[in-house]
Motif scaffolding. Structure first.
Motif, PDB file in Angstrom:
ATOM      1  N   ILE A 348      10.208  -1.170   5.006  1.00 15.87           N
ATOM      2  CA  ILE A 348       9.487  -2.442   4.913  1.00 15.87           C
ATOM      3  C   ILE A 348       7.996  -2.178   4.726  1.00 15.87           C
ATOM      4  CG2 ILE A 348       9.200  -2.701   7.419  1.00 15.87           C
ATOM      5  CD1 ILE A 348       9.779  -5.490   4.769  1.00 15.87           C
ATOM      6  N   GLY A 349       7.476  -1.136   5.361  1.00 14.29           N
ATOM      7  CA  GLY A 349       6.078  -0.792   5.162  1.00 14.29           C
ATOM      8  C   GLY A 349       5.788  -0.316   3.752  1.00 14.29           C
ATOM      9  N   ALA A 350       6.766   0.348   3.135  1.00 15.50           N
ATOM     10  CA  ALA A 350       6.584   0.861   1.778  1.00 15.50           C
ATOM     11  C   ALA A 350       6.431  -0.255   0.758  1.00 15.50           C
ATOM     12  CB  ALA A 350       7.757   1.769   1.391  1.00 15.50           C
ATOM     13  N   ILE A 351       6.912  -1.460   1.086  1.00 12.59           N
ATOM     14  CA  ILE A 351       6.719  -2.582   0.160  1.00 12.59           C
ATOM     15  C   ILE A 351       5.690  -3.589   0.669  1.00 12.59           C
ATOM     16  CG2 ILE A 351       9.023  -2.376  -0.829  1.00 12.59           C
ATOM     17  CD1 ILE A 351       9.889  -4.817   0.814  1.00 12.59           C
ATOM     18  N   LEU A 352       5.528  -3.699   1.997  1.00 17.89           N
ATOM     19  CA  LEU A 352       4.594  -4.690   2.535  1.00 17.89           C
ATOM     20  C   LEU A 352       3.145  -4.218   2.452  1.00 17.89           C
ATOM     21  CD1 LEU A 352       4.045  -7.370   3.941  1.00 17.89           C
ATOM     22  CD2 LEU A 352       4.534  -6.259   6.139  1.00 17.89           C
ATOM     23  N   THR A 353       2.873  -2.996   2.875  1.00 15.70           N
ATOM     24  CA  THR A 353       1.500  -2.490   2.899  1.00 15.70           C
ATOM     25  C   THR A 353       0.845  -2.517   1.518  1.00 15.70           C
ATOM     26  OG1 THR A 353       1.971  -1.107   4.823  1.00 15.70           O
ATOM     27  CG2 THR A 353       0.054  -0.523   3.494  1.00 15.70           C
ATOM     28  N   PRO A 354       1.489  -1.998   0.463  1.00 15.46           N
ATOM     29  CA  PRO A 354       0.838  -2.041  -0.854  1.00 15.46           C
ATOM     30  C   PRO A 354       0.541  -3.462  -1.329  1.00 15.46           C
ATOM     31  CG  PRO A 354       2.689  -0.520  -0.885  1.00 15.46           C
ATOM     32  CD  PRO A 354       2.780  -1.287   0.400  1.00 15.46           C
ATOM     33  N   GLN A 355       1.410  -4.410  -0.991  1.00 13.63           N
ATOM     34  CA  GLN A 355       1.185  -5.781  -1.434  1.00 13.63           C
ATOM     35  C   GLN A 355       0.065  -6.451  -0.646  1.00 13.63           C
ATOM     36  OE1 GLN A 355       4.872  -8.020  -2.933  1.00 13.63           O
ATOM     37  NE2 GLN A 355       5.745  -6.666  -1.387  1.00 13.63           N
TER      38      GLN A 355
END
Length: 507
Positions: A348-355
């Protein structure tokens, strides 16, 4: 802008190269994640309608996100009518400024905190410290992280990377700097460690005048906020202080109490593998003689409306922070949470943080690649976020650039550095697939030259083939095989009664 990434963190590959060599860390992670996911599987299997609950959760979230403006206004009206005050924060800086001012207005210089991902995201503790205000974490794992000058490495169990011996040493040497010191002769027995934390925190609870929390859910129709937890520290923080300040992401809203029922079944089984959480605290504004006299709700955007504008990425906002995806991820299990450089580790961090960060750093550009795309995260997600789909979508943005929304404005971002070869390869592949004759000729040439293909790739591709062989090329392409075995000529042979034809066999 968002402050979600930790300062000075390198891109994921460099951080993971270090963490994967830590055998003690890998042992701690392997034991903890396997234990949690096995228990979760048992708890989920008890419900025959789990797939229907999962679908219902996804539908409720999608409906709410489509009408987010309406439900946020409804929530504000309900909270205000119940005696609370609502503040709107566009980004981390504004949220920190609001909370700091509210604490200063009370005259206090210390607050107690419920475990909150939103406040970690915006760096609230550090902002309060700069203003001369101490923020004391009261969740046991968060207390361990804070006393150890550390960062959380897991959403549910932030100190998952620590063992009992390390925790004992942290308590023994650091607890006295924050308040009541650890007892003399403290052992690493879990009961002794828990008792030391209880004595330390009880003193904090009884003296606290200001509490800071997040919320797992907000109910729009009544203005009710909900916190679920397992230790009881949240109940203390939410009920004892005179002033309560809650910082909550705008996506945490649900329309009705009936909708909340769905998530109170999904969340505990997916996170702690419990049928229900030991403590489910709900509060609506203020009530004379019961709980805090002043309640402030800080509604945090911090990039969320930008995510909402992305038709593929917006499903990320369904997340209810259960951490199930972390516990099944082979990459997280080996690299650990710190390698993600953010309060949001794992898939979830791999998609949430960049966004949230709008791909602003090298770390952001590396996180979409912190996955094997095995799909295990999607299978366990209680609100059916297709994390692999979003990862591929973000990888395309890293390589190709494109138009995105940043702080409400459509902006064209450039491709990230270091992906020129990948970009060229994708363009060549797209051109080839658009020209069937070229594709057919290439396939035949590759098949005929298959004995000359090496098992290892030189140059930039070497890192990939250091741990795996290139797949063997087949003697003929699928198209040629289909034409030979299923093509028009094959059908004609069958109709004449060929050896494999149905009519010949029947005759």
């Amino acid at each position: 802008m968002s402050t979600v990434t930790y300062l000075g963190m390198p891109p994921f590959p460099q951080a993971a190269e270090v963490s994967t060599k830590d055998e003690r860390l890998r042992g701690n992670l392997r034991h903890a994640t396997h234990t949690i996911r096995d228990k979760r599987a048992t708890a989920v299997a008890e419900l025959a309608d789990w797939p229907e609950l999962r679908s219902a959760g996804a539908r409720i979230k999608d409906h709410t996100l489509r009408h987010l403006d309406h439900y946020l206004e409804q929530l504000e009206e309900a909270v205000t009518a119940a005696g609370g005050t609502v503040h709107w924060a566009a980004d981390a800086e504004e949220a920190n400024r609001i909370v700091t001012r509210l604490v200063r207005d009370t005259g206090e210089r210390e607050v107690v905190k419920v475990k909150s991902m939103a406040t970690q995201e915006i760096g609230l503790n550090e902002a309060l410290e700069r203003a001369g205000i101490a923020a004391c974490e009261t969740d046991l794992a968060e207390l361990i992280v804070q006393l150890g000058d550390d960062h959380p490495s897991h959403i549910l169990v932030p100190a998952i990377h620590r063992n009992r011996g390390e925790i004992r040493e942290i308590f023994r040497t650091r607890m006295g700097h924050w308040g009541r010191a650890a007892p003399e002769g403290l052992t690493d027995d879990p009961a002794d460690l828990a008792e030391a934390a209880r004595l330390h925190l009880r003193e904090k609870f009884l003296n606290a005048k200001v509490g800071v929390s997040g919320a797992n859910f907000m109910v729009a129709e009544s203005g009710t906020l909900v916190v679920v937890e397992s230790e009881g520290n949240g109940r203390m923080c939410l009920s004892l202080p005179e002033t309560l300040i809650s910082v909550v992401g705008i996506e945490k809203i649900v329309p009705t109490w009936r909708d909340l029922e769905v998530f109170l079944q999904l969340l505990p089984r997916s996170s702690t593998a419990e049928r229900m959480n030991p403590y489910t605290s709900m509060w609506t504004g203020t009530t004379e003689g019961d709980g805090p006299r002043h309640f402030h709700l800080v509604l945090l955007d911090n990039g969320r409306t930008d995510i909402l504008a992305d038709q593929v990425g917006r499903q990320t906002l369904r997340c209810i922070r259960c951490s199930a995806c972390l516990n099944v991820c082979p990459v997280y299990e080996r690299a650990g949470g710190h390698a993600y450089g953010s309060p949001y580790p794992g898939p979830i961090g791999a998609i949430l943080t960049p966004q949230l960060d709008s791909m602003a750093t090298g770390l952001d550009a590396s996180l979409p690649y912190a996955s094997s795309l095995c799909g295990a995260c999607y299978e366990v997600c209680p609100v059916a976020i297709d994390i692999p789909e979003v990862l591929v979508h973000l990888r395309e943005r890293v390589v190709q650039g494109g138009t995105v929304t940043v702080r409400g404005q459509r902006t064209t971002v450039k491709p990230a550095r270091g992906h020129a070869a990948e970009r060229a390869a994708m363009r060549a592949a797209a051109w080839t697939f658009d020209h069937p004759g070229v594709l057919r000729a290439g396939e035949r040439l590759a098949s005929r030259a298959r004995r000359m293909v090496p098992h290892r790739v030189p140059g930039p591709g070497r890192a990939w083939t250091d741990t795996r062989d290139l797949p063997a090329l087949p003697p003929e392409s699928f198209r040629d095989w289909w034409r030979r075995t299923r093509g028009p000529g094959r059908d004609a042979a069958q109709s004449r009664g060929g050896a494999d034809g149905r009519e010949g066999a029947a005759g």
